[in-house]
Design a protein around this motif. Structure first.
Motif, PDB file in Angstrom:
ATOM      1  N   MET A  98      13.588   4.304  13.062  1.00 10.39           N
ATOM      2  CA  MET A  98      12.197   4.687  12.786  1.00 10.39           C
ATOM      3  C   MET A  98      12.122   6.067  12.137  1.00 10.39           C
ATOM      4  SD  MET A  98      10.257   2.216  13.532  1.00 10.39           S
ATOM      5  CE  MET A  98       8.669   3.009  13.518  1.00 10.39           C
ATOM      6  N   THR A  99      12.990   6.983  12.563  1.00 13.77           N
ATOM      7  CA  THR A  99      13.039   8.314  11.964  1.00 13.77           C
ATOM      8  C   THR A  99      13.428   8.218  10.491  1.00 13.77           C
ATOM      9  OG1 THR A  99      13.656   9.280  14.089  1.00 13.77           O
ATOM     10  CG2 THR A  99      14.096  10.592  12.135  1.00 13.77           C
ATOM     11  N   LEU A 100      14.443   7.416  10.202  1.00 13.88           N
ATOM     12  CA  LEU A 100      14.865   7.246   8.806  1.00 13.88           C
ATOM     13  C   LEU A 100      13.801   6.518   7.992  1.00 13.88           C
ATOM     14  CD1 LEU A 100      18.645   6.426   9.267  1.00 13.88           C
ATOM     15  CD2 LEU A 100      17.658   8.458   8.193  1.00 13.88           C
ATOM     16  N   ARG A 101      13.162   5.544   8.599  1.00 14.90           N
ATOM     17  CA  ARG A 101      12.085   4.826   7.907  1.00 14.90           C
ATOM     18  C   ARG A 101      10.987   5.821   7.498  1.00 14.90           C
ATOM     19  NH1 ARG A 101      10.620  -0.494   7.590  1.00 14.90           N
ATOM     20  NH2 ARG A 101      12.137  -1.205   9.093  1.00 14.90           N
ATOM     21  N   ASP A 102      10.677   6.757   8.389  1.00 13.29           N
ATOM     22  CA  ASP A 102       9.678   7.777   8.093  1.00 13.29           C
ATOM     23  C   ASP A 102      10.153   8.689   6.964  1.00 13.29           C
ATOM     24  OD1 ASP A 102       7.305   9.310   8.443  1.00 13.29           O
ATOM     25  OD2 ASP A 102       8.415  10.727   9.703  1.00 13.29           O
ATOM     26  N   LYS A 103      11.394   9.118   7.010  1.00 11.04           N
ATOM     27  CA  LYS A 103      11.931  10.012   5.977  1.00 11.04           C
ATOM     28  C   LYS A 103      12.005   9.324   4.619  1.00 11.04           C
ATOM     29  CE  LYS A 103      14.481  13.195   8.861  1.00 11.04           C
ATOM     30  NZ  LYS A 103      15.761  13.869   9.110  1.00 11.04           N
ATOM     31  N   PHE A 104      12.247   8.026   4.616  1.00 11.12           N
ATOM     32  CA  PHE A 104      12.332   7.273   3.358  1.00 11.12           C
ATOM     33  C   PHE A 104      10.961   6.846   2.845  1.00 11.12           C
ATOM     34  CE2 PHE A 104      16.822   5.584   4.563  1.00 11.12           C
ATOM     35  CZ  PHE A 104      17.380   6.801   4.230  1.00 11.12           C
ATOM     36  N   GLY A 105       9.921   7.130   3.611  1.00  5.92           N
ATOM     37  CA  GLY A 105       8.574   6.751   3.192  1.00  5.92           C
ATOM     38  C   GLY A 105       8.269   5.285   3.404  1.00  5.92           C
ATOM     39  N   LEU A 106       8.984   4.662   4.321  1.00  8.10           N
ATOM     40  CA  LEU A 106       8.798   3.232   4.580  1.00  8.10           C
ATOM     41  C   LEU A 106       7.980   2.972   5.835  1.00  8.10           C
ATOM     42  CD1 LEU A 106      12.452   2.087   3.854  1.00  8.10           C
ATOM     43  CD2 LEU A 106      10.484   1.934   2.329  1.00  8.10           C
ATOM     44  N   LEU A 107       7.453   4.019   6.426  1.00 11.59           N
ATOM     45  CA  LEU A 107       6.717   3.858   7.669  1.00 11.59           C
ATOM     46  C   LEU A 107       5.247   3.558   7.438  1.00 11.59           C
ATOM     47  CD1 LEU A 107       7.265   3.901  10.666  1.00 11.59           C
ATOM     48  CD2 LEU A 107       6.693   6.312  10.705  1.00 11.59           C
ATOM     49  N   ALA A 108       4.781   3.751   6.222  1.00 16.68           N
ATOM     50  CA  ALA A 108       3.371   3.473   5.917  1.00 16.68           C
ATOM     51  C   ALA A 108       3.057   2.032   6.272  1.00 16.68           C
ATOM     52  CB  ALA A 108       3.092   3.725   4.442  1.00 16.68           C
ATOM     53  N   ALA A 109       1.877   1.838   6.775  1.00 20.55           N
ATOM     54  CA  ALA A 109       1.466   0.505   7.219  1.00 20.55           C
ATOM     55  C   ALA A 109       1.534  -0.476   6.058  1.00 20.55           C
ATOM     56  CB  ALA A 109       0.055   0.552   7.784  1.00 20.55           C
ATOM     57  N   LYS A 110       2.182  -1.584   6.320  1.00 18.93           N
ATOM     58  CA  LYS A 110       2.263  -2.639   5.313  1.00 18.93           C
ATOM     59  C   LYS A 110       1.015  -3.493   5.431  1.00 18.93           C
ATOM     60  CE  LYS A 110       7.240  -3.031   5.447  1.00 18.93           C
ATOM     61  NZ  LYS A 110       8.365  -3.886   5.722  1.00 18.93           N
ATOM     62  N   PRO A 111       0.507  -3.970   4.308  1.00 18.48           N
ATOM     63  CA  PRO A 111      -0.662  -4.841   4.408  1.00 18.48           C
ATOM     64  C   PRO A 111      -0.292  -6.130   5.124  1.00 18.48           C
ATOM     65  CG  PRO A 111       0.140  -4.761   2.146  1.00 18.48           C
ATOM     66  CD  PRO A 111       0.945  -3.770   2.962  1.00 18.48           C
ATOM     67  N   THR A 112      -1.099  -6.482   6.085  1.00 13.10           N
ATOM     68  CA  THR A 112      -0.846  -7.718   6.810  1.00 13.10           C
ATOM     69  C   THR A 112      -1.533  -8.867   6.090  1.00 13.10           C
ATOM     70  OG1 THR A 112      -2.772  -7.327   8.177  1.00 13.10           O
ATOM     71  CG2 THR A 112      -0.663  -6.545   9.028  1.00 13.10           C
ATOM     72  N   GLN A 113      -1.286 -10.045   6.566  1.00 10.30           N
ATOM     73  CA  GLN A 113      -1.921 -11.212   5.968  1.00 10.30           C
ATOM     74  C   GLN A 113      -3.413 -11.126   6.247  1.00 10.30           C
ATOM     75  OE1 GLN A 113      -0.350 -13.407   4.165  1.00 10.30           O
ATOM     76  NE2 GLN A 113      -1.983 -14.838   3.844  1.00 10.30           N
ATOM     77  N   ALA A 114      -4.150 -10.718   5.264  1.00  6.44           N
ATOM     78  CA  ALA A 114      -5.593 -10.559   5.427  1.00  6.44           C
ATOM     79  C   ALA A 114      -6.269 -11.922   5.383  1.00  6.44           C
ATOM     80  CB  ALA A 114      -6.144  -9.671   4.322  1.00  6.44           C
ATOM     81  N   ALA A 115      -7.415 -11.973   6.006  1.00  7.54           N
ATOM     82  CA  ALA A 115      -8.194 -13.208   5.964  1.00  7.54           C
ATOM     83  C   ALA A 115      -8.583 -13.467   4.515  1.00  7.54           C
ATOM     84  CB  ALA A 115      -9.432 -13.063   6.832  1.00  7.54           C
ATOM     85  N   PRO A 116      -8.499 -14.699   4.087  1.00  8.70           N
ATOM     86  CA  PRO A 116      -8.834 -14.977   2.695  1.00  8.70           C
ATOM     87  C   PRO A 116     -10.295 -14.633   2.413  1.00  8.70           C
ATOM     88  CG  PRO A 116      -8.538 -17.012   3.932  1.00  8.70           C
ATOM     89  CD  PRO A 116      -8.158 -15.884   4.837  1.00  8.70           C
ATOM     90  N   THR A 117     -10.493 -14.033   1.266  1.00  9.30           N
ATOM     91  CA  THR A 117     -11.857 -13.682   0.903  1.00  9.30           C
ATOM     92  C   THR A 117     -12.578 -14.940   0.450  1.00  9.30           C
ATOM     93  OG1 THR A 117     -11.143 -13.167  -1.338  1.00  9.30           O
ATOM     94  CG2 THR A 117     -11.251 -11.339   0.210  1.00  9.30           C
ATOM     95  N   PRO A 118     -13.790 -15.101   0.895  1.00 12.24           N
ATOM     96  CA  PRO A 118     -14.514 -16.308   0.498  1.00 12.24           C
ATOM     97  C   PRO A 118     -14.798 -16.289  -0.999  1.00 12.24           C
ATOM     98  CG  PRO A 118     -15.943 -14.817   1.699  1.00 12.24           C
ATOM     99  CD  PRO A 118     -14.568 -14.234   1.740  1.00 12.24           C
ATOM    100  N   GLU A 119     -14.673 -17.452  -1.589  1.00 12.72           N
ATOM    101  CA  GLU A 119     -14.961 -17.550  -3.014  1.00 12.72           C
ATOM    102  C   GLU A 119     -16.471 -17.518  -3.198  1.00 12.72           C
ATOM    103  OE1 GLU A 119     -13.065 -20.685  -5.112  1.00 12.72           O
ATOM    104  OE2 GLU A 119     -11.221 -20.481  -3.949  1.00 12.72           O
ATOM    105  N   PRO A 120     -16.929 -16.919  -4.306  1.00 20.66           N
ATOM    106  CA  PRO A 120     -18.370 -16.872  -4.523  1.00 20.66           C
ATOM    107  C   PRO A 120     -18.933 -18.286  -4.683  1.00 20.66           C
ATOM    108  CG  PRO A 120     -17.173 -16.000  -6.430  1.00 20.66           C
ATOM    109  CD  PRO A 120     -16.175 -16.291  -5.353  1.00 20.66           C
ATOM    110  N   VAL A 121     -20.126 -18.465  -4.180  1.00 27.87           N
ATOM    111  CA  VAL A 121     -20.771 -19.766  -4.257  1.00 27.87           C
ATOM    112  C   VAL A 121     -21.154 -20.012  -5.713  1.00 27.87           C
ATOM    113  CG1 VAL A 121     -22.746 -21.127  -3.485  1.00 27.87           C
ATOM    114  CG2 VAL A 121     -21.652 -19.499  -1.929  1.00 27.87           C
TER     115      VAL A 121
END
Length: 96
Positions: A56-79
């Motif tokens: 985790m320390t190395l992940r932070d130093k490498f800049g890999l600790l930033a939150a990764k986007p999770t599988q977001a709920a699909p956005t509804p298509e416009p009607v």
């Protein structure tokens, strides 16, 4: 890269080897973010708390600790509105 980070990388390599984890290529770990992410994830799954903290320390130093986007709920298509074009009717019937 500073000396402390290099020392931590070497500790991670030998600690992971002792714990039965993945073999780590240090040059690739420092240069390839994708490789680093996969190796650090594998080390974080080992049962050694000190290795997880080091990863985790190395992940932070490498800049890999930033939150990764999770599988977001699909956005509804416009009607889709009904077309504004007038309905065309057949007006050319047989005349008799």
């Amino acid at each position: 890269m500073d000396r402390d980070t290099l020392n931590e990388m070497v500790k991670l390599k030998f600690g992971a080897r002792k714990a039965g984890g993945p073999e780590i290529d240090l040059v690739k770990l420092a240069a390839d973010a994708g490789y680093a992410d996969s190796i650090l994830s594998a080390v974080e799954n080992l049962p050694d708390e000190s290795l997880v903290l080091l990863a985790m320390t190395l992940r932070d130093k490498f800049g890999l600790l930033a939150a990764k986007p999770t599988q977001a709920a699909p956005t509804p298509e416009p009607v889709k509105e009904k077309s504004a074009e007038p309905v065309q009717r057949y007006i050319g019937g047989a005349r008799g």
